[in-house]
Design a protein around this motif. Structure first.
Motif, PDB file in Angstrom:
ATOM      1  N   MET A  44      30.550  41.961  39.603  1.00 35.36           N
ATOM      2  CA  MET A  44      31.498  42.337  38.538  1.00 35.36           C
ATOM      3  C   MET A  44      32.750  43.623  39.146  1.00 35.36           C
ATOM      4  O   MET A  44      33.706  43.449  38.978  1.00 35.36           O
ATOM      5  N   ASN A  45      32.075  44.411  39.777  1.00 34.05           N
ATOM      6  CA  ASN A  45      32.755  45.559  40.278  1.00 34.05           C
ATOM      7  C   ASN A  45      33.733  45.223  41.438  1.00 34.05           C
ATOM      8  O   ASN A  45      35.045  45.377  41.458  1.00 34.05           O
ATOM      9  N   SER A  70      34.710  42.298  41.764  1.00 34.94           N
ATOM     10  CA  SER A  70      35.871  41.303  41.118  1.00 34.94           C
ATOM     11  C   SER A  70      36.959  42.220  40.419  1.00 34.94           C
ATOM     12  O   SER A  70      38.173  42.031  40.544  1.00 34.94           O
ATOM     13  N   SER A  71      36.521  43.125  39.856  1.00 41.54           N
ATOM     14  CA  SER A  71      37.436  44.050  39.067  1.00 41.54           C
ATOM     15  C   SER A  71      38.660  44.753  40.139  1.00 41.54           C
ATOM     16  O   SER A  71      39.812  44.798  39.747  1.00 41.54           O
ATOM     17  N   VAL A 113      41.095  42.017  41.456  1.00 37.93           N
ATOM     18  CA  VAL A 113      42.073  41.760  40.311  1.00 37.93           C
ATOM     19  C   VAL A 113      42.985  43.010  40.430  1.00 37.93           C
ATOM     20  O   VAL A 113      44.387  42.677  40.296  1.00 37.93           O
ATOM     21  N   ILE A 114      42.651  43.967  40.459  1.00 39.26           N
ATOM     22  CA  ILE A 114      43.596  45.296  40.309  1.00 39.26           C
ATOM     23  C   ILE A 114      44.498  45.217  41.787  1.00 39.26           C
ATOM     24  O   ILE A 114      45.525  45.557  41.685  1.00 39.26           O
ATOM     25  N   THR A 121      46.205  43.735  32.460  1.00 43.85           N
ATOM     26  CA  THR A 121      44.983  44.204  31.993  1.00 43.85           C
ATOM     27  C   THR A 121      44.139  43.211  31.025  1.00 43.85           C
ATOM     28  O   THR A 121      42.979  43.179  31.078  1.00 43.85           O
ATOM     29  N   LEU A 138      42.153  41.158  33.237  1.00 45.44           N
ATOM     30  CA  LEU A 138      41.076  41.909  33.803  1.00 45.44           C
ATOM     31  C   LEU A 138      39.752  41.961  32.408  1.00 45.44           C
ATOM     32  O   LEU A 138      38.666  41.701  32.977  1.00 45.44           O
ATOM     33  N   ILE A 184      36.199  40.170  33.083  1.00 47.75           N
ATOM     34  CA  ILE A 184      35.069  41.174  32.551  1.00 47.75           C
ATOM     35  C   ILE A 184      34.197  40.338  31.264  1.00 47.75           C
ATOM     36  O   ILE A 184      32.865  40.274  31.575  1.00 47.75           O
TER      37      ILE A 184
END
Length: 577
Positions: free
Chosen positions: A249-250, A252-253, A256-257, A275, A278, A282
């Motif tokens: 998950m982290n 992936s975040s 994306v950013i 946003t 994202l 999540i």
């Protein structure tokens, strides 16, 4: 097996399940709608400085949130009620099935595992259903909806989902595959703890008498350590699950950013859209994490469901006939004709071609050395076992052609190990007949030579009895069990070595008192003590499962060497005469 069990026992709750699914669907759609509204506030409100737009869309978000909360609360309420009802139904079903088991099935399973299956195993299935209604219904909706909404926000960034989800699914799948056999071992070792603990509680007096506290402590430690080891191994695998999910998950975040930031800088993507994307990513990963949590419960619930189904699918060896004979079994006539019995898997039968008769107003005694099959023979009459060959007739009808309840209704059984239930003296005696009056209870206690010690109790008939009758002595427990049978006033009394804990004087007094109420009933007595049965109208002598003599005391002393040896081992020649 799990799906089959749930399909069968959740069928009565289809309406409640429909409500749960609808509510979870609505709250998930509301959850998916919020990031889009948030993106609109950023792109059309904050960036443009439109306060009215921000307040308008913010009010919509507040309304959607309230709807989401209400749907979630109601869905969880119905989900919890349905899961608890399922647990109740499963426990009832297991209990009802065990009540139909003959001694053979109870011995095959064993009391410890039957207790575990009706409590801990049911709890595992119940917990899975509760979590399914709370999380799992929403998870696939959120996952699919999140993917659709993410694609609507930006197709290029959605390419990350194609990589992220398979990595997460494969990682979690490998962990779960190793957990399933460990869960089966856990349930088996929990049976072991229950077995050892049950033995130690039941045998506490013996343990103390032989100063075996340390040895029994080591036994329990061994069972406990075995369970601990497999629980730790399972816990280690479970501990890997959430770090794996959080890592994916982290990462992936960050991805994306990283990629989204470059596109925002080049003007190809708005900040609100990134946003929202994202947030949807999540949500997708959260739904996978919820499914992961469910998958942690599924292996153990599958094992539990298999163990529950084993009990529910076991057909009792003694079952009611398809077309029972409608006949009242009165009069106390018993005829055992050429009956044999062999335990499943045994090389030799316990009983060989046994013949026995009992008639109203007569006492038929069964005597023999230890292991000669006396208790097994007596168990054929109330159909605790079914003869493997020959016939057992009560009232002229084969017991296999009559409903078991009809047979038991005419029998008063006092087992070799008398058992009393938690309650009072009165509640235990009324097991024989629920509508018995206090006067009838005192009369039965008089006959059973139990009146004196019951009167000495401060509460009398209302005196408390602990589980198993552990707060009274062995002789008192035996006399209360005899009184319980007397209260029933059956046409056939079965006493399985029921006078062994009584002194000779009490034994003689009890038998004299019994004669007055058994004049119209048949009495069959299994005994080790010759003094108990020497006055019987008919004595059947067993040796290694075979009848080696039948007759009165005098006839057998002259014509049956086995009986003579038993008598002279307890009495002198003069006393025997």
């Amino acid at each position: 097996m799990l799906l089959s069990l749930l399909r069968t026992h959740l069928r009565p709750y289809r309406s409640a399940i429909t409500v749960i699914v609808v509510l979870q669907f609505v709250q998930t759609l509301a959850n998916l709608y919020l990031p889009g509204l948030n993106a609109d506030i950023i792109d059309n409100g904050i960036v443009k400085g439109d306060t009215d737009y921000i307040l308008e869309v913010g009010g919509m978000m507040l309304g959607v949130t309230v709807l989401q909360v209400v749907c979630t609360i109601v869905a969880v309420y119905f989900g919890a009620r349905t899961a608890m009802a399922l647990g109740r139904d499963l426990r009832t079903a297991v209990f009802a099935r065990v009540q139909t088991f003959a001694a053979r099935e109870v011995a095959e399973f064993g009391a410890p595992t039957l207790i575990t299956r009706s409590t801990n195993d049911v709890q595992q299935v119940q917990m899975l259903v509760l979590m399914t209604f709370t999380f799992m219904v929403a998870a696939p909706i959120m996952c699919v909806g999140g993917i659709v909404m993410a694609l609507r926000q930006d197709v290029e960034l959605s390419g990350l989902i194609v990589v992220i989800i398979p990595v997460l699914v494969i990682s979690v799948g490998l962990v779960i595959a190793r957990m399933r056999p460990l869960f089966r071992t856990m349930q088996t070792r929990l049976d072991g703890i229950n077995r050892v603990l049950r033995e130690q509680i039941m045998g506490i007096r013996v343990i103390r008498a032989f100063v075996k506290e340390e040895y029994e402590g080591e036994r329990f430690d061994e069972a406990n350590v075995l369970y601990r080891d497999v629980a730790i191994a399972t816990g280690r695998l479970m501990a890997l699950m959430f770090p794996i999910v959080m890592l994916v998950m982290n990462v992936s975040s960050v991805a994306v950013i990283w990629f989204g930031g470059h596109r925002v800088a080049s003007g190809d993507l708005q900040v609100g859209t990134m946003t929202a994307f994202l947030a949807y990513l999540i949500q997708i990963l959260m739904s996978v994490m919820m499914a992961t949590f469910m998958f942690m419960l599924v292996p153990r619930a599958e094992v539990a469901a298999e163990r529950i189904s084993e009990v529910l699918d076991t057909e009792p060896s003694i079952s009611p006939p398809d077309e029972p004979v409608e006949r009242t079994l009165s009069g106390g006539y018993v005829d055992i004709v050429d009956a044999s019995y062999a335990y499943p898997g045994a090389e030799e039968p316990v009983l060989h071609n046994v013949e026995l008769i009992a008639r109203p107003g007569e006492t038929t005694a069964i005597i023999g050395s230890t292991g000669s099959g006396k208790s097994t023979l007596l168990s054929l009459i109330p159909r605790l076992f079914d003869a493997t060959s020959g016939e057992v007739r009560v009232g002229g009808v084969d017991v296999r052609d009559v409903r078991p309840d009809d047979v038991w209704a005419h029998i008063g059984l006092v087992p070799q190990r008398p058992y009393l239930f938690t309650g009072t003296v009165a509640s235990n005696l009324r097991y024989g007949r629920t509508d018995a009056t206090d006067d009838e209870l005192w009369e039965a206690l008089d006959i059973a030579q139990a009146r004196d010690f019951v009167e000495a109790m401060p509460e009398g008939l209302d005196a408390p009895i602990a589980q198993g009758g552990t707060n009274v002595s062995g002789g008192q427990r035996q006399r209360l069990a005899i009184a319980r049978a007397i209260v029933k006033r059956p046409s056939l009394y079965l006493f399985d070595d029921s006078f062994s804990a009584l002194d000779y004087a009490t034994d003689a007094a009890l038998r004299r008192a019994l004669a007055s109420i058994t004049a119209g009933s048949a009495v069959i007595v299994v005994a080790q003590r010759v003094s108990t049965i020497r006055a019987a109208h008919r004595i059947v002598v067993l040796e290694e499962g075979r009848v080696v003599g039948t007759g009165t005391h005098g006839e057998l002393m002259e014509g049956c060497e086995t009986y003579r040896e038993i008598v002279l081992s307890q009495l002198t020649e003069e006393e025997a005469a």
